[in-house]
Scaffold this active site. Structure first.
Site, short mmCIF file in Angstrom:
data_model
loop_
_atom_site.label_atom_id
_atom_site.label_comp_id
_atom_site.label_asym_id
_atom_site.label_seq_id
_atom_site.Cartn_x
_atom_site.Cartn_y
_atom_site.Cartn_z
N TYR A 80 51.75 38.54 78.29
CA TYR A 80 50.40 38.82 77.78
C TYR A 80 50.42 39.68 76.52
CZ TYR A 80 48.70 37.48 82.46
OH TYR A 80 48.43 36.83 83.64
N HIS B 202 56.30 35.38 87.31
CA HIS B 202 55.03 34.88 86.76
C HIS B 202 54.78 33.41 87.13
CE1 HIS B 202 52.13 35.53 83.16
NE2 HIS B 202 51.56 34.80 84.09
N1 LIG Z 1 49.38 34.69 87.08
C1 LIG Z 1 48.85 33.85 86.22
O1 LIG Z 1 49.45 32.80 85.88
C2 LIG Z 1 47.53 34.17 85.60
C3 LIG Z 1 46.80 33.16 84.92
C4 LIG Z 1 45.55 33.52 84.38
C5 LIG Z 1 45.06 34.80 84.52
N2 LIG Z 1 45.80 35.76 85.16
C6 LIG Z 1 45.31 37.15 85.32
O2 LIG Z 1 44.00 37.09 85.85
C7 LIG Z 1 43.11 37.80 84.99
C8 LIG Z 1 41.74 37.17 85.03
O3 LIG Z 1 41.80 35.78 84.67
P1 LIG Z 1 41.12 35.23 83.35
O4 LIG Z 1 41.09 36.29 82.32
O5 LIG Z 1 41.83 33.97 82.98
O6 LIG Z 1 39.68 34.77 83.84
P2 LIG Z 1 38.38 35.50 84.47
O7 LIG Z 1 38.64 36.93 84.78
O8 LIG Z 1 37.92 34.58 85.56
O9 LIG Z 1 37.34 35.40 83.29
C9 LIG Z 1 37.34 36.22 82.15
C10 LIG Z 1 36.22 35.76 81.23
O10 LIG Z 1 34.98 35.93 81.90
C11 LIG Z 1 34.07 36.63 81.08
N3 LIG Z 1 33.36 37.59 81.94
C12 LIG Z 1 33.87 38.66 82.59
N4 LIG Z 1 32.93 39.28 83.32
C13 LIG Z 1 31.78 38.58 83.12
C14 LIG Z 1 30.47 38.73 83.60
N5 LIG Z 1 30.15 39.73 84.44
N6 LIG Z 1 29.53 37.85 83.16
C15 LIG Z 1 29.85 36.84 82.31
N7 LIG Z 1 31.08 36.64 81.82
C16 LIG Z 1 32.05 37.50 82.24
C17 LIG Z 1 34.90 37.35 80.05
O11 LIG Z 1 34.20 37.38 78.83
P3 LIG Z 1 33.69 38.82 78.21
O12 LIG Z 1 34.94 39.44 77.63
O13 LIG Z 1 32.71 38.38 77.19
O14 LIG Z 1 33.11 39.61 79.33
C18 LIG Z 1 36.15 36.50 79.95
O15 LIG Z 1 35.98 35.53 78.91
C19 LIG Z 1 43.80 37.75 83.62
O16 LIG Z 1 43.31 38.74 82.76
C20 LIG Z 1 45.24 37.95 84.03
O17 LIG Z 1 45.50 39.32 84.27
C21 LIG Z 1 47.02 35.43 85.74
#
Ligand SMILES: NC(=O)c1ccc[n+]([C@@H]2O[C@H](COP(=O)([O-])OP(=O)(O)OC[C@H]3O[C@@H](n4cnc5c(N)ncnc54)[C@H](OP(=O)(O)O)[C@@H]3O)[C@@H](O)[C@H]2O)c1
Length: 275
Positions: free
Chosen positions: A48, A106
């Site tokens: 990341y 990962h």
């Molecule tokens: N292990 C893996 O392979 C893997 C893969 C993907 C992700 N991850 C981890 O999981 C975490 C979360 O996944 P993700 O970032 O892909 O997706 P997520 O947390 O489901 O979604 C994040 C998105 O949602 C928006 N958001 C957040 N809160 C909100 C709310 N209350 N209302 C409306 N929109 C909202 C954010 O935009 P704003 O910034 O505009 O709020 C951002 O664009 C990552 O940061 C990472 O640490 C791990």
């Protein structure tokens, strides 16, 4: 702002803060906002490029290290013999920490190009050397999870971090993990902020005066899963945290369970054979 000084979390806190995309000064501000809000579990990864931001936000927050639960993940490029442990040491150096709370694999090696026996024992070695309190995996289907457990022997897999949200239920894998005493950590737990378009979630949210994201997170926490949403915006970071105050009825939980569309959004062609 006076920060609450929590006791050391014995196990991984259920609601954590994801840090994918939280880079640079804006990223540090968002992570610091999460810590000020009350999040104590931060999720980063070698891939990341946010390990430095996590470390800097922790220092600026001034919280005692033992109040925090910090997860990082080893990228497949570091799975070679003798490579994994030094890569974890470099991650710790980048974060400015002596030890991680959790280190995850990962992804399984792309296209299965390496056997698990190459890299899973190195994960146990990182723990034996005191570089992390716990170990775990991410994106592991049942078959690979079973193989990893056999290789680890007495060393428990704390979690399997996988894609899971109301639109992608991932039930076979989640049920297997929970049955095996492996906590499920949901990534993309709020489907990247798109759940507001779902009429069932919108109706339940309106009934509680909550947001669709709070409904999704409350549903995941009610299953005993951990969830690691991220956001760049203070109002979303704080709002998502409040999901812990939302109690959904058994009927509402069942309605959300039925929303599964069965389509994962992260599905690289080099990924494992999913369940
Ligand atoms: N292990 C893996 O392979 C893997 C893969 C993907 C992700 N991850 C981890 O999981 C975490 C979360 O996944 P993700 O970032 O892909 O997706 P997520 O947390 O489901 O979604 C994040 C998105 O949602 C928006 N958001 C957040 N809160 C909100 C709310 N209350 N209302 C409306 N929109 C909202 C954010 O935009 P704003 O910034 O505009 O709020 C951002 O664009 C990552 O940061 C990472 O640490 C791990």
């Amino acid at each position: 702002m006076e920060l609450q000084r929590d006791a050391q979390p014995e196990i991984m806190p259920g609601l954590g803060f994801g840090t994918y995309g939280r880079q640079g000064e804006d990223g540090i501000s968002a992570i610091l906002c999460a810590l000020e809000t009350g999040y104590r579990h931060l999720d980063t990864a070698q891939d990341y490029d946010t390990e430095a931001e996590v470390g800097e936000a922790i220092r600026r927050a001034g919280l005692p290290r033992e109040a925090l639960f910090v997860t990082t993940k080893v990228r497949p490029a570091n799975f070679g013999p003798g490579d994994l442990v030094p890569s974890v040491a470099r991650s710790l150096e980048t974060m400015g920490l002596d030890r991680a709370d959790l280190v995850l694999i990962h992804w399984p090696a792309p296209n299965g190009e390496r056997p698990l026996s190459d890299y899973i024992p190195q994960l146990a070695e990182a723990r034996a050397q005191g570089l992390t309190r716990h170990v775990g995996v991410s994106n592991f289907p049942v078959a690979l999870l079973t193989e990893a457990r056999a290789l680890l022997g007495d060393v428990p897999i704390l979690t399997n971090q996988v894609e899971l949200n109301p639109w992608f239920r991932n039930r076979t894998l989640a049920d297997h993990c929970m049955g095996a005493g492996i906590r499920v950590t949901c990534y993309q737990p709020i489907a990247q902020g798109r759940l507001g378009g779902d009429p069932v979630i919108a109706r339940i949210a309106a009934r509680h005066g909550a947001t669709p994201e709070q409904v999704a997170l409350a549903w995941e926490l009610a299953q005993g899963y951990a969830a690691i949403p991220t956001s760049s915006r203070p109002e979303h970071i704080r709002g998502n945290w409040q999901a812990q105050q939302l109690d959904l009825s058994p009927g509402e939980l069942a309605e959300i369970d039925a929303l599964n569309r069965g389509r994962r959004s992260i599905d690289p062609d080099w990924g494992p054979a999913w369940d």
